[in-house]
Write a protein that holds these residues in place. Structure first.
Motif, PDB file in Angstrom:
ATOM      1  N   GLU A   1       1.119  -1.533  -0.368  1.00 40.36           N
ATOM      2  CA  GLU A   1       0.396   0.066  -0.315  1.00 40.36           C
ATOM      3  C   GLU A   1       0.859   1.100  -0.142  1.00 40.36           C
ATOM      4  OE1 GLU A   1      -2.892   2.406   3.127  1.00 40.36           O
ATOM      5  OE2 GLU A   1      -3.271   0.227   2.468  1.00 40.36           O
ATOM      6  N   LYS A   2       1.020   2.130  -1.144  1.00 37.95           N
ATOM      7  CA  LYS A   2       1.599   3.226  -1.018  1.00 37.95           C
ATOM      8  C   LYS A   2       0.197   4.803  -1.050  1.00 37.95           C
ATOM      9  CE  LYS A   2       2.348   1.986  -5.597  1.00 37.95           C
ATOM     10  NZ  LYS A   2       4.428   2.190  -6.544  1.00 37.95           N
ATOM     11  N   PRO A   3       0.476   5.972  -0.731  1.00 40.62           N
ATOM     12  CA  PRO A   3      -0.059   6.823  -1.136  1.00 40.62           C
ATOM     13  C   PRO A   3       0.402   7.319  -2.518  1.00 40.62           C
ATOM     14  CG  PRO A   3       1.791   7.564   0.643  1.00 40.62           C
ATOM     15  CD  PRO A   3       1.127   5.862   0.352  1.00 40.62           C
ATOM     16  N   GLU A   4      -0.647   7.449  -3.375  1.00 46.21           N
ATOM     17  CA  GLU A   4      -0.737   8.240  -4.981  1.00 46.21           C
ATOM     18  C   GLU A   4       0.379   9.663  -4.975  1.00 46.21           C
ATOM     19  OE1 GLU A   4      -4.589   8.042  -7.127  1.00 46.21           O
ATOM     20  OE2 GLU A   4      -4.671   6.207  -6.942  1.00 46.21           O
ATOM     21  N   THR A   5       0.129  10.351  -3.776  1.00 48.84           N
ATOM     22  CA  THR A   5       0.464  11.646  -3.640  1.00 48.84           C
ATOM     23  C   THR A   5       1.778  11.319  -2.913  1.00 48.84           C
ATOM     24  OG1 THR A   5      -0.272  11.738  -2.114  1.00 48.84           O
ATOM     25  CG2 THR A   5      -1.381  12.824  -3.616  1.00 48.84           C
ATOM     26  N   ALA A   6       2.423  10.469  -2.706  1.00 52.68           N
ATOM     27  CA  ALA A   6       3.596  10.685  -1.821  1.00 52.68           C
ATOM     28  C   ALA A   6       5.396   9.770  -2.734  1.00 52.68           C
ATOM     29  CB  ALA A   6       3.669   9.610  -0.715  1.00 52.68           C
TER      30      ALA A   6
ATOM     31  N   THR B   1      11.280  -2.722   4.485  1.00 51.26           N
ATOM     32  CA  THR B   1      10.542  -2.457   6.012  1.00 51.26           C
ATOM     33  C   THR B   1      10.243  -3.897   5.797  1.00 51.26           C
ATOM     34  OG1 THR B   1      10.785  -0.835   6.497  1.00 51.26           O
ATOM     35  CG2 THR B   1      10.304  -2.079   8.152  1.00 51.26           C
ATOM     36  N   VAL B   2       8.669  -4.458   5.863  1.00 53.08           N
ATOM     37  CA  VAL B   2       8.170  -5.750   4.983  1.00 53.08           C
ATOM     38  C   VAL B   2       8.689  -6.550   4.654  1.00 53.08           C
ATOM     39  CG1 VAL B   2       5.313  -6.402   4.260  1.00 53.08           C
ATOM     40  CG2 VAL B   2       6.022  -3.952   4.645  1.00 53.08           C
ATOM     41  N   ALA B   3       9.884  -6.468   3.286  1.00 54.10           N
ATOM     42  CA  ALA B   3      11.000  -7.535   2.553  1.00 54.10           C
ATOM     43  C   ALA B   3      11.143  -8.364   3.732  1.00 54.10           C
ATOM     44  CB  ALA B   3      11.371  -6.831   1.710  1.00 54.10           C
TER      45      ALA B   3
ATOM     46  N   ARG C   1       2.379  10.290   5.356  1.00 57.97           N
ATOM     47  CA  ARG C   1       1.515  10.038   4.872  1.00 57.97           C
ATOM     48  C   ARG C   1       1.995   8.921   4.904  1.00 57.97           C
ATOM     49  NH1 ARG C   1       2.113  13.569  -0.667  1.00 57.97           N
ATOM     50  NH2 ARG C   1       4.286  13.857   0.826  1.00 57.97           N
ATOM     51  N   LEU C   2       4.126   8.731   3.704  1.00 57.70           N
ATOM     52  CA  LEU C   2       4.489   7.642   3.945  1.00 57.70           C
ATOM     53  C   LEU C   2       4.492   7.256   5.635  1.00 57.70           C
ATOM     54  CD1 LEU C   2       6.786   8.385   2.164  1.00 57.70           C
ATOM     55  CD2 LEU C   2       5.338   7.140   1.403  1.00 57.70           C
ATOM     56  N   VAL C   3       4.401   7.713   6.328  1.00 61.39           N
ATOM     57  CA  VAL C   3       4.821   6.558   8.307  1.00 61.39           C
ATOM     58  C   VAL C   3       3.358   5.565   8.247  1.00 61.39           C
ATOM     59  CG1 VAL C   3       4.320   6.760  10.629  1.00 61.39           C
ATOM     60  CG2 VAL C   3       5.623   8.328   8.848  1.00 61.39           C
TER      61      VAL C   3
ATOM     62  N   ARG D   1       0.413   0.826   8.235  1.00 58.04           N
ATOM     63  CA  ARG D   1      -0.323  -0.483   7.842  1.00 58.04           C
ATOM     64  C   ARG D   1      -0.017  -1.406   6.752  1.00 58.04           C
ATOM     65  NH1 ARG D   1      -4.913  -2.886   7.417  1.00 58.04           N
ATOM     66  NH2 ARG D   1      -6.734  -2.806   5.672  1.00 58.04           N
ATOM     67  N   ASN D   2       1.368  -1.814   5.752  1.00 59.27           N
ATOM     68  CA  ASN D   2       1.567  -2.573   5.096  1.00 59.27           C
ATOM     69  C   ASN D   2       2.078  -3.329   6.559  1.00 59.27           C
ATOM     70  OD1 ASN D   2       1.160  -1.754   2.977  1.00 59.27           O
ATOM     71  ND2 ASN D   2       2.229  -0.282   3.144  1.00 59.27           N
ATOM     72  N   VAL D   3       2.523  -3.116   8.085  1.00 58.78           N
ATOM     73  CA  VAL D   3       2.797  -3.944   8.633  1.00 58.78           C
ATOM     74  C   VAL D   3       1.659  -4.618   9.665  1.00 58.78           C
ATOM     75  CG1 VAL D   3       4.243  -3.762  10.838  1.00 58.78           C
ATOM     76  CG2 VAL D   3       5.413  -2.021   9.246  1.00 58.78           C
ATOM     77  N   GLN D   4       0.852  -3.932   9.499  1.00 60.69           N
ATOM     78  CA  GLN D   4      -0.057  -4.368  10.019  1.00 60.69           C
ATOM     79  C   GLN D   4      -0.669  -5.575   8.320  1.00 60.69           C
ATOM     80  OE1 GLN D   4      -3.397  -2.074  10.567  1.00 60.69           O
ATOM     81  NE2 GLN D   4      -4.914  -3.650  12.506  1.00 60.69           N
ATOM     82  N   LEU D   5      -0.949  -5.226   7.356  1.00 61.50           N
ATOM     83  CA  LEU D   5      -1.067  -6.031   6.568  1.00 61.50           C
ATOM     84  C   LEU D   5      -0.328  -7.651   6.528  1.00 61.50           C
ATOM     85  CD1 LEU D   5      -2.002  -4.005   3.467  1.00 61.50           C
ATOM     86  CD2 LEU D   5      -3.315  -5.122   5.096  1.00 61.50           C
TER      87      LEU D   5
END
Length: 213
Positions: free
Chosen positions: A1-6, A57-59, A77-79, A84-88
């Motif tokens: 998951e990543k914000p489109e504007t970041a 981080t996730v990988a 936004r990235l934080v 969220r990615n850590v949680q997923l």
């Protein structure tokens, strides 16, 4: 998951190759630590600065080679995306995400290390997950904040120091400057380059540095 504007990596293929390189380097570091601890597996502690949405981080968290990851990022936004990615990926027990400016965070961490060194609290720091073996940095084109370099080079008696530094760079001149800053403490042990966009000067350089004994 990543914000489109970041900001996010512009070349997916190069990013996968860079991740493969990081996984290989962390695996080699873990094997070396196992050799120096009488064959018993000891998970590494990793501090990641400029972590973005947590792609690295996730990988790395899913390898089973790391005991703890602290990921630092300034962009809110990235934080949020990283959390969220850590949680997923169900890595909440392994990964802690914090919002902060890399330079200011490094300055405070250096202060904490010096304080622990003076108090002889290195063992307690390890128990409290405040000691790190690996520093992973993926800064913007202007390179590392001076305080990050100083933190990487800290060698306070009685306080744990980084043994390895993994530097992901998209800024040629900044990388040369930072390697010169780090040279009194670290040796370059491996380097790779990724061609982000053929026929342009957009090159990503990956450098593994090891603390000189």
């Amino acid at each position: 998951e990543k914000p489109e504007t970041a900001f996010y990596h512009p070349n997916a293929s190069a990013m996968i190759k860079a991740l493969d390189w990081m996984l290989d380097r962390v695996s080699r570091i873990a094997q070396r630590r196992q050799t120096t601890t009488s064959g018993s597996f000891v998970g590494c502690h990793l501090l990641e600065m400029y972590c973005g949405c947590g792609a690295h981080t996730v990988a790395l968290g899913k390898t089973g080679l790391l005991k703890k990851i602290l990921a630092v990022e300034l962009d809110p936004r990235l934080v949020q995306a990283c959390e969220r990615n850590v949680q997923l990926n169900e890595l909440q027990s392994l990964v802690e995400v914090r919002r902060g400016d890399a330079g200011q965070w490094a300055k405070e961490e250096s202060r904490r290390r010096r304080k622990r060194g003076l108090q002889g609290d290195a063992a307690q720091a390890c128990e409290d997950n405040h000691a790190y073996d690996i520093l992973l940095v993926d800064p913007p084109r202007q390179g590392l904040d001076e305080h990050v370099c100083r933190m990487a080079m800290d060698d306070v008696e009685g306080s744990s120091s980084f043994t390895d530094l993994l530097y992901i760079s998209c800024g040629h001149q900044a990388l040369l400057r930072d390697l010169e800053r780090l040279a009194p403490t670290y040796d370059v042990v491996h380097c790779a380059q990724m061609d982000l966009f053929p026929r342009t000067d957009s090159i990503e350089t990956l450098v593994h540095l090891n603390r000189r004994q």
